[in-house]
Structure formats: C-alpha cells, structure tokens
Scaffold this motif. Sequence first.
Motif, PDB file in Angstrom:
ATOM      1  N   ARG A  27       0.831  -1.211   0.000  1.00 36.42           N
ATOM      2  CA  ARG A  27       0.000   0.000   0.000  1.00 36.42           C
ATOM      3  C   ARG A  27       0.861   1.255   0.000  1.00 36.42           C
ATOM      4  O   ARG A  27       0.550   2.231  -0.681  1.00 36.42           O
ATOM      5  CB  ARG A  27      -0.932   0.000   1.222  1.00 36.42           C
ATOM      6  CG  ARG A  27      -2.144  -0.881   1.041  1.00 36.42           C
ATOM      7  CD  ARG A  27      -3.167  -0.628   2.127  1.00 36.42           C
ATOM      8  NE  ARG A  27      -2.661  -0.873   3.465  1.00 36.42           N
ATOM      9  CZ  ARG A  27      -2.773  -2.042   4.115  1.00 36.42           C
ATOM     10  NH1 ARG A  27      -3.372  -3.060   3.549  1.00 36.42           N
ATOM     11  NH2 ARG A  27      -2.280  -2.178   5.336  1.00 36.42           N
ATOM     12  N   ARG A  28       1.949   1.232   0.768  1.00 36.07           N
ATOM     13  CA  ARG A  28       2.827   2.404   0.818  1.00 36.07           C
ATOM     14  C   ARG A  28       3.467   2.649  -0.545  1.00 36.07           C
ATOM     15  O   ARG A  28       3.548   3.786  -1.008  1.00 36.07           O
ATOM     16  CB  ARG A  28       3.908   2.197   1.878  1.00 36.07           C
ATOM     17  CG  ARG A  28       4.666   3.477   2.156  1.00 36.07           C
ATOM     18  CD  ARG A  28       5.706   3.362   3.241  1.00 36.07           C
ATOM     19  NE  ARG A  28       5.423   2.329   4.213  1.00 36.07           N
ATOM     20  CZ  ARG A  28       6.347   1.723   4.952  1.00 36.07           C
ATOM     21  NH1 ARG A  28       7.601   2.064   4.837  1.00 36.07           N
ATOM     22  NH2 ARG A  28       6.035   0.782   5.806  1.00 36.07           N
ATOM     23  N   GLN A  29       3.918   1.581  -1.220  1.00 36.92           N
ATOM     24  CA  GLN A  29       4.518   1.739  -2.539  1.00 36.92           C
ATOM     25  C   GLN A  29       3.495   2.261  -3.548  1.00 36.92           C
ATOM     26  O   GLN A  29       3.807   3.141  -4.354  1.00 36.92           O
ATOM     27  CB  GLN A  29       5.090   0.407  -3.027  1.00 36.92           C
ATOM     28  CG  GLN A  29       6.386   0.018  -2.357  1.00 36.92           C
ATOM     29  CD  GLN A  29       6.881  -1.336  -2.828  1.00 36.92           C
ATOM     30  OE1 GLN A  29       6.125  -2.133  -3.375  1.00 36.92           O
ATOM     31  NE2 GLN A  29       8.159  -1.597  -2.603  1.00 36.92           N
ATOM     32  N   GLN A  30       2.288   1.743  -3.501  1.00 35.25           N
ATOM     33  CA  GLN A  30       1.251   2.220  -4.416  1.00 35.25           C
ATOM     34  C   GLN A  30       0.946   3.689  -4.170  1.00 35.25           C
ATOM     35  O   GLN A  30       0.738   4.455  -5.109  1.00 35.25           O
ATOM     36  CB  GLN A  30      -0.016   1.385  -4.260  1.00 35.25           C
ATOM     37  CG  GLN A  30       0.107   0.002  -4.853  1.00 35.25           C
ATOM     38  CD  GLN A  30      -1.126  -0.846  -4.601  1.00 35.25           C
ATOM     39  OE1 GLN A  30      -2.010  -0.466  -3.845  1.00 35.25           O
ATOM     40  NE2 GLN A  30      -1.178  -2.013  -5.232  1.00 35.25           N
ATOM     41  N   GLY A  31       0.929   4.089  -2.906  1.00 40.75           N
ATOM     42  CA  GLY A  31       0.695   5.501  -2.584  1.00 40.75           C
ATOM     43  C   GLY A  31       1.804   6.388  -3.121  1.00 40.75           C
ATOM     44  O   GLY A  31       1.551   7.471  -3.659  1.00 40.75           O
ATOM     45  N   ARG A  32       3.040   5.935  -2.987  1.00 39.37           N
ATOM     46  CA  ARG A  32       4.171   6.714  -3.504  1.00 39.37           C
ATOM     47  C   ARG A  32       4.120   6.826  -5.027  1.00 39.37           C
ATOM     48  O   ARG A  32       4.370   7.882  -5.593  1.00 39.37           O
ATOM     49  CB  ARG A  32       5.492   6.079  -3.073  1.00 39.37           C
ATOM     50  CG  ARG A  32       5.829   6.288  -1.632  1.00 39.37           C
ATOM     51  CD  ARG A  32       7.150   5.656  -1.284  1.00 39.37           C
ATOM     52  NE  ARG A  32       7.421   5.798   0.148  1.00 39.37           N
ATOM     53  CZ  ARG A  32       8.363   5.150   0.782  1.00 39.37           C
ATOM     54  NH1 ARG A  32       9.154   4.310   0.124  1.00 39.37           N
ATOM     55  NH2 ARG A  32       8.551   5.324   2.073  1.00 39.37           N
ATOM     56  N   ALA A  34       1.514   6.586  -6.921  1.00 39.59           N
ATOM     57  CA  ALA A  34       0.392   7.452  -7.296  1.00 39.59           C
ATOM     58  C   ALA A  34       0.761   8.918  -7.106  1.00 39.59           C
ATOM     59  O   ALA A  34       0.425   9.770  -7.939  1.00 39.59           O
ATOM     60  CB  ALA A  34      -0.850   7.111  -6.475  1.00 39.59           C
ATOM     61  N   ALA A  35       1.467   9.226  -6.023  1.00 36.06           N
ATOM     62  CA  ALA A  35       1.881  10.604  -5.773  1.00 36.06           C
ATOM     63  C   ALA A  35       2.880  11.068  -6.836  1.00 36.06           C
ATOM     64  O   ALA A  35       2.801  12.198  -7.321  1.00 36.06           O
ATOM     65  CB  ALA A  35       2.486  10.735  -4.386  1.00 36.06           C
ATOM     66  N   GLN A  36       3.808  10.193  -7.204  1.00 38.08           N
ATOM     67  CA  GLN A  36       4.772  10.553  -8.244  1.00 38.08           C
ATOM     68  C   GLN A  36       4.077  10.776  -9.578  1.00 38.08           C
ATOM     69  O   GLN A  36       4.391  11.704 -10.316  1.00 38.08           O
ATOM     70  CB  GLN A  36       5.831   9.453  -8.398  1.00 38.08           C
ATOM     71  CG  GLN A  36       6.836   9.401  -7.280  1.00 38.08           C
ATOM     72  CD  GLN A  36       7.798   8.232  -7.436  1.00 38.08           C
ATOM     73  OE1 GLN A  36       7.620   7.369  -8.288  1.00 38.08           O
ATOM     74  NE2 GLN A  36       8.816   8.191  -6.590  1.00 38.08           N
ATOM     75  N   GLU A  37       3.114   9.929  -9.884  1.00 37.59           N
ATOM     76  CA  GLU A  37       2.380  10.066 -11.136  1.00 37.59           C
ATOM     77  C   GLU A  37       1.576  11.362 -11.152  1.00 37.59           C
ATOM     78  O   GLU A  37       1.540  12.077 -12.147  1.00 37.59           O
ATOM     79  CB  GLU A  37       1.444   8.868 -11.294  1.00 37.59           C
ATOM     80  CG  GLU A  37       0.890   8.692 -12.676  1.00 37.59           C
ATOM     81  CD  GLU A  37       0.162   7.374 -12.802  1.00 37.59           C
ATOM     82  OE1 GLU A  37      -1.066   7.429 -12.942  1.00 37.59           O
ATOM     83  OE2 GLU A  37       0.819   6.327 -12.738  1.00 37.59           O
ATOM     84  N   GLN A  38       0.966  11.675 -10.017  1.00 32.95           N
ATOM     85  CA  GLN A  38       0.176  12.905  -9.923  1.00 32.95           C
ATOM     86  C   GLN A  38       1.081  14.125 -10.047  1.00 32.95           C
ATOM     87  O   GLN A  38       0.741  15.092 -10.717  1.00 32.95           O
ATOM     88  CB  GLN A  38      -0.583  12.948  -8.604  1.00 32.95           C
ATOM     89  CG  GLN A  38      -1.538  14.106  -8.488  1.00 32.95           C
ATOM     90  CD  GLN A  38      -2.307  14.059  -7.182  1.00 32.95           C
ATOM     91  OE1 GLN A  38      -1.935  13.354  -6.260  1.00 32.95           O
ATOM     92  NE2 GLN A  38      -3.369  14.818  -7.108  1.00 32.95           N
ATOM     93  N   ASN A  39       2.255  14.081  -9.417  1.00 37.75           N
ATOM     94  CA  ASN A  39       3.196  15.200  -9.516  1.00 37.75           C
ATOM     95  C   ASN A  39       3.707  15.356 -10.939  1.00 37.75           C
ATOM     96  O   ASN A  39       3.948  16.466 -11.398  1.00 37.75           O
ATOM     97  CB  ASN A  39       4.361  15.014  -8.554  1.00 37.75           C
ATOM     98  CG  ASN A  39       3.963  15.226  -7.114  1.00 37.75           C
ATOM     99  OD1 ASN A  39       2.929  15.816  -6.824  1.00 37.75           O
ATOM    100  ND2 ASN A  39       4.754  14.716  -6.198  1.00 37.75           N
ATOM    101  N   ALA A  40       3.885  14.236 -11.633  1.00 38.20           N
ATOM    102  CA  ALA A  40       4.357  14.314 -13.014  1.00 38.20           C
ATOM    103  C   ALA A  40       3.319  15.015 -13.883  1.00 38.20           C
ATOM    104  O   ALA A  40       3.662  15.823 -14.746  1.00 38.20           O
ATOM    105  CB  ALA A  40       4.650  12.918 -13.548  1.00 38.20           C
TER     106      ALA A  40
END
Length: 94
Positions: A27-32, A34-40
């Motif tokens: 879950r932590r990796q998926q959250g990271r 997702a955050a990286q994708e959103q920031n991109a």
Amino acid sequence: MPGLLRGVARTAVVAGTATAVSNRVSRRQQGRWAAQEQNAYAAAPAPQPAPSAEPPAPDMTTKIEQLKQLGDLKEQGVLSEAEFEEQKRRLLAS
C-alpha cells in the motif's frame, strides 16, 4: 501434542505478521507511485496556443468608417486641420 500446538501457533503468528507487513509495504509503494504520477501530471506545463505572427489587422471598411467620422468631426469644428491630419496618419499607419 503441546509442542505441535505451539509450533502451529508460532507458524500462524509468523505468517500473519508477514502478510500484514507485506500488505502495508504494498500500500505504501502504491501511494508513492500514485503521488509521483500525480506530480508528473501537475508539473507538466499545459500546452499553450501557438502565438500568431501579428494581430489581425482591422479590415478596410472599419478604417473607412473611422475616416468618415474624423471628417465629420473636422467639419463640425471639433478637430483642427492639424489634429485631423495627425489622427488620419495614425489610423492609416495601423
């Protein structure tokens, strides 16, 4: 029998703990990610329209109408000859 029960219980605890840790890491990796994708997506600049070479020039009918209005103002005495010539020059230069 108590040794067997203790071994099974220990195995269950270890397996349960391993599953909980594995799920939390996933879950932590998926959250990271997702955050990286959103920031991109947020960091990517929005495409801007292509700049035009020059603004569209007013058509000739508009210029003619403005010249007529300037002529009327000159006839009415609102504009002097020099003011009329200056405004006409500006209008035709644009």
